[in-house]
Design an enzyme around this catalytic site. Structure first.
Site, short mmCIF file in Angstrom:
data_model
loop_
_atom_site.label_atom_id
_atom_site.label_comp_id
_atom_site.label_asym_id
_atom_site.label_seq_id
_atom_site.Cartn_x
_atom_site.Cartn_y
_atom_site.Cartn_z
CD GLN A 166 38.78 -57.22 12.88
OE1 GLN A 166 39.93 -58.46 12.62
NE2 GLN A 166 37.63 -57.02 12.12
CB ALA A 187 34.65 -57.80 14.15
CB SER A 192 37.67 -59.38 15.49
OG SER A 192 37.98 -60.76 14.24
CG HIS A 194 39.81 -63.30 12.21
ND1 HIS A 194 40.18 -64.18 11.81
CD2 HIS A 194 39.06 -62.43 12.40
CE1 HIS A 194 39.46 -64.60 10.50
NE2 HIS A 194 37.92 -63.77 10.85
CG ASP A 201 37.79 -65.78 7.77
OD1 ASP A 201 36.92 -66.11 8.43
OD2 ASP A 201 38.23 -64.30 7.72
CD GLU A 249 31.56 -62.97 8.14
OE1 GLU A 249 32.74 -63.25 8.68
OE2 GLU A 249 32.21 -61.54 7.24
CD1 TRP A 251 34.85 -65.85 5.42
CD2 TRP A 251 33.59 -65.52 3.42
NE1 TRP A 251 34.22 -64.97 5.30
CE2 TRP A 251 33.73 -64.11 4.83
CE3 TRP A 251 32.69 -65.67 2.72
CZ2 TRP A 251 33.27 -63.69 4.01
CZ3 TRP A 251 31.72 -64.49 2.95
CH2 TRP A 251 31.80 -63.57 3.15
CG HIS A 252 33.92 -65.98 10.41
ND1 HIS A 252 34.99 -65.16 10.36
CD2 HIS A 252 33.39 -66.67 11.81
CE1 HIS A 252 35.23 -65.12 12.25
NE2 HIS A 252 34.74 -65.96 13.20
#
Length: 332
Positions: A166, A187, A192, A194, A201, A249, A251-252
Site C-alpha cells: 500500500q 488510502a 486501506s 484492502h 476491486d 470508487e 469498482w471497490h
C-alpha cells in the site's frame, strides 16, 4: 402616616432567614428534578434473568452490573463474556480508513482467488487473495450476475494488500499524479481496507484482451444494485467523501455480511455512518432487527470487550476497530 405606611409595606415584603432557606432548597430540588427529566433516557425493555423471572431493568452502572445470564425480549438466552482486546479489531464490520488504522494480526487466513474462483469471472493473476467468507460471497454474486444475463467480462484486479505494498501504491500515485490526487484516491498505508482481506476491486476485461475501468453502469449496474444481497457494499460513493476520506470508487466492493449490507443499503449510509448508527442499539436497550434474503437477525452493540453472546443461537461477533463489538444473531 405615609412614612409609616411605606415602612410597614417594606416589612411585609421581607423574608425571614428560615423562609429564605426553604425557598432556596425548593428551587434546587426543582432544578435537579427538571434535569433528570430532560436528560434521562427511556428505560430499556425488560429482560428475563436466568430462571425465567422477568424484570424491569434499570440502566446498568458500574455499581450494578447486569446479571451473568439473561434472556432477550425475543427469547435469546445469553451469557456475559469478557473477550480479548484483539476482538475489537477483527470481524466483518471493522472500520478502516485514513484516520482509523487496521490492526495487523500475526496470522491472517486468506484464499488465493485464482484457485477458489468460479468460472463466471477472471482474476488478474495468482497473487490476488481474499478472506474465505468474502471469497464464497464473491463467487455467489458473480455467478448470479452471469445467470441473469451478464457477460463473462469481470476481472478481479485487487484484493488483500500488505502495508508495504500500500505504501508503494501511494508513493507511485503521488509521483505520477501529485500528492493531492493520491490523497483523494489512494488510502494511506495502514488505512486501506484492502488490509482486511474483505475487499475486491473490479475491472472489465474486453474480448480482445484489453482492460477498461469498471464504473458500475450498463450491464454492471446489476452488480452495484444487488451486491448487498451477497454481503457486499459499494464502499466509496459520491457525496460521502467527507466521511470516508476517499472519492467515488464504483469498482471497490467491501464485504460486511448480508444483514448489514442490506441495512446499509436501505439506510443509504457509508460504513462510517453505519458504525456510529449501531451504537444506538446497546444490549441493555432496544435491539436492531434486520430482515434480509438470508433471514431475520437481531443486532446489538457492546462497548469495550465485555459482551453478551447467545448460548446456542447462530451468531457473528465483530469488533468495530474503534471502541466496541457488534453481535448479529439469527432469529429466523
Amino acid at each position: 402616616m405615609r412614612r409609616n405606611t411605606r415602612y410597614r409595606r417594606r416589612r411585609r415584603a421581607r423574608l425571614r432567614p428560615a423562609h429564605m432557606m426553604l425557598l432556596l432548597a425548593a428551587v434546587i430540588v426543582c432544578v435537579f428534578g427538571f434535569r433528570r427529566l430532560a436528560g434521562g433516557r427511556e428505560p430499556p425493555p425488560a429482560v428475563k434473568v436466568d430462571g425465567g423471572q422477568s424484570v424491569e431493568p434499570e440502566a446498568p452502572s458500574s455499581q450494578e452490573p447486569l446479571p451473568a445470564n439473561v434472556v432477550t425480549a425475543s427469547g435469546i438466552a445469553c451469557t456475559r463474556r469478557n473477550m480479548e482486546d484483539d476482538a475489537l479489531y477483527t470481524g466483518e464490520l471493522i472500520l478502516v480508513n485514513n484516520k482509523i488504522f487496521y490492526h495487523f494480526p500475526e496470522d491472517q487466513e486468506l484464499d488465493c482467488i485464482y484457485d477458489k474462483k468460479s468460472g463466471s469471472y477472471y482474476v488478474r493473476d495468482r497473487e490476488v487473495f481474499l478472506a474465505p467468507v468474502a471469497m464464497d460471497a464473491l463467487n455467489r454474486m458473480l455467478d448470479a450476475f452471469m445467470d441473469q444475463g451478464g457477460s463473462k467480462s469481470i476481472n478481479v484486479v485487487a484484493g488483500y494488500r500488505t502495508e508495504e505494498f500500500q505504501q508503494h501504491l501511494f508513493d507511485q500515485s503521488a509521483e505520477r499524479n501529485g500528492l493531492s490526487h493520491a490523497e483523494k484516491y489512494v488510502a494511506k498505508p495502514g488505512g486501506s481496507e484492502h488490509h482486511t482481506g474483505l475487499v475486491v476491486d473490479l475491472s472489465v476485461l474486453r474480448g480482445d484482451g484489453s482492460s477498461a475501468d469498471y464504473d458500475g453502469t450498463g450491464e454492471y449496474a446489476w452488480i452495484n444494485g444487488n451486491c448487498h444481497e451477497y454481503g457486499y457494499i459499494v464502499r466509496y460513493e459520491t457525496g460521502k467523501e467527507d466521511l470516508t476520506g476517499i472519492w467515488d470508487e464504483p469498482w471497490h466492493f467491501r464485504y460486511v455480511g448480508i444483514p448489514h449490507a442490506t441495512e446499509i443499503n436501505r439506510l443509504g449510509m457509508c460504513l462510517e455512518e453505519y458504525i456510529d448508527y449501531l451504537r444506538q442499539f446497546p444490549f441493555e436497550g432496544e435491539h436492531l432487527t434486520i430482515e434480509c434474503v438470508s433471514g431475520t437477525y437481531e443486532v446489538w452493540y457492546s462497548s469495550g470487550t465485555e459482551v453478551y453472546l447467545p448460548d446456542s443461537a447462530e451468531y457473528e461477533l465483530s469488533g468495530n476497530n474503534v471502541d466496541g463489538m457488534i453481535v448479529t444473531c439469527k432469529i429466523k
